[in-house]
Scaffold this motif. Structure first.
Motif, PDB file in Angstrom:
ATOM      1  N   PRO A 468       0.810  -1.234   0.000  1.00 46.13           N
ATOM      2  CA  PRO A 468       0.000   0.000   0.000  1.00 46.13           C
ATOM      3  C   PRO A 468       0.835   1.272   0.000  1.00 46.13           C
ATOM      4  O   PRO A 468       0.407   2.296  -0.537  1.00 46.13           O
ATOM      5  N   GLN A 469       2.029   1.234   0.568  1.00 50.29           N
ATOM      6  CA  GLN A 469       2.868   2.437   0.605  1.00 50.29           C
ATOM      7  C   GLN A 469       3.605   2.699  -0.711  1.00 50.29           C
ATOM      8  O   GLN A 469       4.224   3.748  -0.886  1.00 50.29           O
ATOM      9  N   ASP A 470       3.541   1.742  -1.643  1.00 53.42           N
ATOM     10  CA  ASP A 470       4.151   1.941  -2.967  1.00 53.42           C
ATOM     11  C   ASP A 470       3.163   2.728  -3.821  1.00 53.42           C
ATOM     12  O   ASP A 470       2.176   2.179  -4.302  1.00 53.42           O
ATOM     13  N   LYS A 471       3.440   4.002  -4.027  1.00 53.83           N
ATOM     14  CA  LYS A 471       2.461   4.896  -4.640  1.00 53.83           C
ATOM     15  C   LYS A 471       2.620   5.032  -6.155  1.00 53.83           C
ATOM     16  O   LYS A 471       1.637   5.213  -6.871  1.00 53.83           O
ATOM     17  N   PHE A 472       3.836   4.983  -6.657  1.00 53.38           N
ATOM     18  CA  PHE A 472       4.025   5.188  -8.099  1.00 53.38           C
ATOM     19  C   PHE A 472       5.355   4.604  -8.554  1.00 53.38           C
ATOM     20  O   PHE A 472       6.236   4.296  -7.727  1.00 53.38           O
ATOM     21  N   LEU A 473       5.479   4.448  -9.862  1.00 54.90           N
ATOM     22  CA  LEU A 473       6.692   3.951 -10.501  1.00 54.90           C
ATOM     23  C   LEU A 473       7.110   4.938 -11.577  1.00 54.90           C
ATOM     24  O   LEU A 473       6.287   5.377 -12.375  1.00 54.90           O
ATOM     25  N   VAL A 474       8.386   5.287 -11.593  1.00 51.00           N
ATOM     26  CA  VAL A 474       8.935   6.169 -12.625  1.00 51.00           C
ATOM     27  C   VAL A 474       9.841   5.357 -13.535  1.00 51.00           C
ATOM     28  O   VAL A 474      10.833   4.763 -13.083  1.00 51.00           O
ATOM     29  N   GLY A 494       6.087  12.672  -5.923  1.00 54.77           N
ATOM     30  CA  GLY A 494       5.214  12.411  -4.790  1.00 54.77           C
ATOM     31  C   GLY A 494       4.473  13.651  -4.331  1.00 54.77           C
ATOM     32  O   GLY A 494       3.260  13.612  -4.069  1.00 54.77           O
ATOM     33  N   GLU A 495       5.178  14.772  -4.238  1.00 56.86           N
ATOM     34  CA  GLU A 495       4.541  16.025  -3.836  1.00 56.86           C
ATOM     35  C   GLU A 495       3.535  16.490  -4.879  1.00 56.86           C
ATOM     36  O   GLU A 495       2.488  17.044  -4.537  1.00 56.86           O
ATOM     37  N   TYR A 496       3.855  16.245  -6.129  1.00 57.29           N
ATOM     38  CA  TYR A 496       2.920  16.636  -7.189  1.00 57.29           C
ATOM     39  C   TYR A 496       1.633  15.814  -7.106  1.00 57.29           C
ATOM     40  O   TYR A 496       0.525  16.355  -7.209  1.00 57.29           O
ATOM     41  N   LEU A 497       1.762  14.502  -6.930  1.00 62.86           N
ATOM     42  CA  LEU A 497       0.586  13.631  -6.928  1.00 62.86           C
ATOM     43  C   LEU A 497      -0.284  13.829  -5.688  1.00 62.86           C
ATOM     44  O   LEU A 497      -1.514  13.705  -5.762  1.00 62.86           O
ATOM     45  N   THR A 498       0.341  14.134  -4.559  1.00 62.61           N
ATOM     46  CA  THR A 498      -0.428  14.271  -3.322  1.00 62.61           C
ATOM     47  C   THR A 498      -0.798  15.715  -3.017  1.00 62.61           C
ATOM     48  O   THR A 498      -1.714  15.967  -2.220  1.00 62.61           O
ATOM     49  N   GLY A 499      -0.076  16.664  -3.612  1.00 63.14           N
ATOM     50  CA  GLY A 499      -0.313  18.073  -3.303  1.00 63.14           C
ATOM     51  C   GLY A 499       0.231  18.475  -1.955  1.00 63.14           C
ATOM     52  O   GLY A 499      -0.033  19.574  -1.468  1.00 63.14           O
ATOM     53  N   MET A 500       1.016  17.574  -1.340  1.00 59.75           N
ATOM     54  CA  MET A 500       1.598  17.860  -0.031  1.00 59.75           C
ATOM     55  C   MET A 500       3.084  18.115  -0.176  1.00 59.75           C
ATOM     56  O   MET A 500       3.803  17.330  -0.807  1.00 59.75           O
ATOM     57  N   HIS A 501       3.556  19.219   0.384  1.00 58.95           N
ATOM     58  CA  HIS A 501       4.956  19.607   0.270  1.00 58.95           C
ATOM     59  C   HIS A 501       5.586  19.633   1.656  1.00 58.95           C
ATOM     60  O   HIS A 501       5.198  20.433   2.508  1.00 58.95           O
ATOM     61  N   HIS A 502       6.517  18.729   1.847  1.00 62.14           N
ATOM     62  CA  HIS A 502       7.247  18.701   3.110  1.00 62.14           C
ATOM     63  C   HIS A 502       8.451  19.619   2.965  1.00 62.14           C
ATOM     64  O   HIS A 502       9.415  19.300   2.257  1.00 62.14           O
ATOM     65  N   GLN A 503       8.385  20.766   3.596  1.00 63.22           N
ATOM     66  CA  GLN A 503       9.421  21.772   3.421  1.00 63.22           C
ATOM     67  C   GLN A 503      10.658  21.404   4.238  1.00 63.22           C
ATOM     68  O   GLN A 503      10.580  21.180   5.441  1.00 63.22           O
ATOM     69  N   VAL A 583       3.766   5.873 -13.451  1.00 63.31           N
ATOM     70  CA  VAL A 583       2.638   4.962 -13.246  1.00 63.31           C
ATOM     71  C   VAL A 583       2.146   5.119 -11.816  1.00 63.31           C
ATOM     72  O   VAL A 583       2.921   4.958 -10.871  1.00 63.31           O
ATOM     73  N   GLN A 584       0.870   5.426 -11.646  1.00 65.29           N
ATOM     74  CA  GLN A 584       0.307   5.620 -10.307  1.00 65.29           C
ATOM     75  C   GLN A 584      -0.481   4.384  -9.899  1.00 65.29           C
ATOM     76  O   GLN A 584      -1.328   3.882 -10.646  1.00 65.29           O
ATOM     77  N   PHE A 585      -0.202   3.871  -8.703  1.00 68.07           N
ATOM     78  CA  PHE A 585      -0.843   2.657  -8.220  1.00 68.07           C
ATOM     79  C   PHE A 585      -2.064   2.987  -7.354  1.00 68.07           C
ATOM     80  O   PHE A 585      -2.133   4.035  -6.710  1.00 68.07           O
ATOM     81  N   ASN A 586      -3.023   2.037  -7.337  1.00 70.85           N
ATOM     82  CA  ASN A 586      -4.236   2.160  -6.538  1.00 70.85           C
ATOM     83  C   ASN A 586      -3.979   1.482  -5.188  1.00 70.85           C
ATOM     84  O   ASN A 586      -4.026   0.255  -5.069  1.00 70.85           O
ATOM     85  N   SER A 587      -3.694   2.308  -4.175  1.00 76.05           N
ATOM     86  CA  SER A 587      -3.315   1.758  -2.864  1.00 76.05           C
ATOM     87  C   SER A 587      -4.429   0.933  -2.251  1.00 76.05           C
ATOM     88  O   SER A 587      -4.172  -0.062  -1.546  1.00 76.05           O
ATOM     89  N   HIS A 588      -5.686   1.304  -2.500  1.00 76.99           N
ATOM     90  CA  HIS A 588      -6.812   0.559  -1.931  1.00 76.99           C
ATOM     91  C   HIS A 588      -6.881  -0.851  -2.506  1.00 76.99           C
ATOM     92  O   HIS A 588      -7.113  -1.830  -1.777  1.00 76.99           O
ATOM     93  N   VAL A 589      -6.684  -0.961  -3.795  1.00 78.77           N
ATOM     94  CA  VAL A 589      -6.708  -2.281  -4.436  1.00 78.77           C
ATOM     95  C   VAL A 589      -5.518  -3.118  -3.986  1.00 78.77           C
ATOM     96  O   VAL A 589      -5.648  -4.315  -3.685  1.00 78.77           O
ATOM     97  N   VAL A 590      -4.342  -2.482  -3.920  1.00 80.91           N
ATOM     98  CA  VAL A 590      -3.150  -3.198  -3.467  1.00 80.91           C
ATOM     99  C   VAL A 590      -3.343  -3.692  -2.036  1.00 80.91           C
ATOM    100  O   VAL A 590      -2.996  -4.829  -1.694  1.00 80.91           O
ATOM    101  N   GLY A 591      -3.928  -2.829  -1.183  1.00 81.84           N
ATOM    102  CA  GLY A 591      -4.193  -3.241   0.186  1.00 81.84           C
ATOM    103  C   GLY A 591      -5.192  -4.375   0.273  1.00 81.84           C
ATOM    104  O   GLY A 591      -5.064  -5.280   1.118  1.00 81.84           O
ATOM    105  N   ALA A 592      -6.208  -4.366  -0.605  1.00 82.57           N
ATOM    106  CA  ALA A 592      -7.203  -5.440  -0.625  1.00 82.57           C
ATOM    107  C   ALA A 592      -6.570  -6.770  -1.003  1.00 82.57           C
ATOM    108  O   ALA A 592      -6.895  -7.826  -0.424  1.00 82.57           O
TER     109      ALA A 592
END
Length: 597
Positions: A468-474, A494-503, A583-592
């Protein structure tokens, strides 16, 4: 003075030292030897742009065409005010901008020609008079920059349920930014229709685009056929025999510029059919389990073998005959991912890379490498090469970090100059078309060439079970990795896909920064956060950073504008082709999947 006039003043004169791979028939001679402003080094180390028939040039994506009318009538100094100086660019000439370590092919002493400018590039003599142009800055506007960056972008969203299974892939973004003209990189993406899973890949060509083009068209079919069960192979063969419509094997996801060669389609189909006929004969249908790793390896090796065989046999059609020879004498690396549920296989041949973006519990990002570069920086590759050849070749098989002192990647499709015997090379060249027989590059035999083959297309396959923590592949060609660290790549995506920026604290890298400059950096960071949504494509966003990042890791519009303003003759001096698939992964499906087990 116009660009064409300035370039024509200083073109290099020696045909033997300026072959652009297989297709360079001749180079224009220059009467004025004062300077050399050849159109820049290709990744192959063969710098001069071909004057002959590039079979695919008309269809190549070339973003420079979008803005070139703006600068067609301007002086070269206006395009790149202070950084366009070039005294290059023979195989042997040194360059302050493109070290030989960045070229796919290194120069060989046989082609040594010493070209040195007598004067600075902006100065020239006319009837004994000396003129100097005043450098003027030329910048693209943000909309012009965006139109160039987005010219080749493509996005695809995967339906959550495709009728057979729930997909672990949400979708993918891809893009390309050319440096070579035409671009030598290729990309492919397809959904397997007769089996489960998706295929995605990037292909980095050298000595031209012919091999990367062929591999991007054909490799996925070879992989798909290798994954098919015996019954499906029989059904497809019976359909061909009876003239019925074939079952579709792949659903392609292509940008309009990602074309297929219609002229070679029949030849390619016949070779593929021969392959599946052999699979039918080898497999009696007793075993139903398909080993994905073995299928990937077999597909890579078989396609490379077919490329070699087609060039040896030739074709009565002169166009196809020349095409198959171009494909064989050029080369391409490949990095391909097969995603089926939580099973991720990466097959890599060469120096493109696959990088997994993992989000930690605290929200930060880490990079997991899923491929190994096959070059001199890989100790295991060096050892493999030395073990495959006699001990007396231990010092010559790799020289100056290159295969036989010439080729940077140690695995690649095509490149028959490093695979065929000398007798076979001579026989094919002598019986081939005049364009091939008259070319100095194709007739050149690598030094210390005693026990071929020295090169293989066999991939190294890596397996990873998605979490589930594997979010994408480049997946990206080395044009990206030469400019950005893997951790920065993963963080930016990661910041682009989530919109979260850890400064993180701003690192100035030893620079003396005033309070005003620090304020400017912080203001730039805030602007960067608000402008992240300019891009609707993760690959485009990554290319923007790869080309426009300054020393502080922020996108500098002035730098980005300068780099994108370079005409095609100069762009290759400063960067390589860049091709990216995110490539963006579906964490919910992976977790299932994980919970079911």
């Amino acid at each position: 003075m116009s660009i064409s006039a300035l370039l024509s003043m200083g073109r290099c004169c020696c045909r033997c030292c300026c072959p652009r791979g297989l297709w360079m028939l001749s180079a224009p001679c220059c009467d004025d030897r004062r300077m050399c402003v050849c159109p820049g080094p290709r990744r192959i180390g063969i710098p001069v742009r071909s004057a002959s028939l590039p079979l695919f040039s008309d269809a190549m994506p070339a973003p420079t065409q979008l803005f070139f009318p703006l600068i067609r009538n301007c002086e070269l100094s206006r395009i790149y005010g202070t950084a366009c100086y070039c005294h290059h660019k023979h195989l042997c000439c040194s360059s302050p901008y493109v070290p030989q370590s960045r070229l796919r092919y290194a120069p060989h002493p046989a082609y040594a020609t010493f070209c040195r400018p007598k004067e600075s590039w902006w100065q020239y003599n006319t009837q004994g008079r000396r003129y100097a142009s005043t450098p003027q800055r030329f910048y693209l506007t943000p909309p012009q920059v965006n139109s160039i960056l987005k010219a080749n972008e493509y996005s695809f969203k995967v339906p959550e349920f495709d009728g057979k299974n729930v997909s672990s892939v949400l979708g993918f973004d891809s893009n390309q930014l050319p440096a070579n003209a035409p671009i030598e990189d290729r990309r492919s993406a397809a959904t397997c229709l007769q089996t489960r899973g998706m295929l995605l890949g990037v292909f980095d060509g050298h000595a031209g685009c012919a091999c990367s083009q062929a591999v991007s068209e054909r490799l996925f079919y070879y992989i798909a056929v290798s994954l098919l069960p015996h019954e499906t192979l029989l059904e497809i063969e019976n359909a061909v025999e009876s003239g019925r419509a074939l079952l579709p094997i792949l659903q392609w996801h292509k940008h309009p510029n990602d074309y297929f060669s219609k002229e070679a389609s029949k030849l390619y189909f016949n070779s593929l059919r021969t392959y599946w006929q052999e699979l039918i004969d080898l497999n009696t249908g007793e075993s139903t389990d398909i080993d994905v790793k073995e299928a990937l390896i077999n597909a890579f090796k078989r396609l490379d073998n077919d490329i070699s065989l087609e060039a040896q046999v030739g074709d009565p059609n002169s166009f196809l005959n020349y095409l198959v020879l171009r494909v064989a004498f050029s080369g391409a690396t490949a990095c391909v991912a097969h995603v089926d549920g939580v099973d991720l296989h990466v097959a890599n041949t060469g120096d493109s890379r696959a990088m997994l973006g993992v989000q930690e519990e605290d929200g930060s990002w880490s990079a997991v490498t899923l491929s190994n570069d096959h070059n001199a920086q890989n100790e295991r590759e060096l050892e493999r090469l030395k073990l495959e050849h006699p001990k007396n070749e231990a010092k010559s098989v790799v020289k100056q970090d290159r295969l036989l002192g010439l080729l940077m990647p140690f695995r690649a499709f095509g490149d028959v100059k490093f695979k065929w015997s000398i007798d076979l090379q001579k026989r094919v060249i002598e019986s081939g078309p005049d364009q091939l027989n008259d070319n100095e590059y194709t007739k050149f035999i690598p030094p210390n060439y005693y026990t071929p083959p020295y090169l293989t297309a066999e991939p190294e396959v890596t397996y990873h079970r998605l979490r589930p923590q594997d979010k994408f592949l480049v997946l990206a060609t080395d044009g990206l990795w030469e400019t950005m660290h893997r951790q920065d790549v993963v963080r930016i995506v990661g910041e682009y896909l989530t919109g979260m920026h850890h400064q993180q604290p701003i690192a100035v890298g030893g620079y003396k920064v005033t309070l005003g400059q620090m304020h400017g950096l912080l203001t730039e960071r805030r602007a960067k956060m608000s402008s992240v949504f300019e891009d609707q494509n993760a690959a485009t966003h990554l290319i923007r950073h790869a080309v426009g990042n300054n020393e502080f890791g922020a996108v500098d519009h002035e730098r980005l504008s300068k780099m994108l303003s370079l005409p095609e003759e100069l762009a290759r001096m400063y960067r390589d082709d860049i091709t990216i698939i995110v490539v963006q992964f579906n964490s919910h499906v992976v977790g299932a999947y994980q919970n079911q087990e």
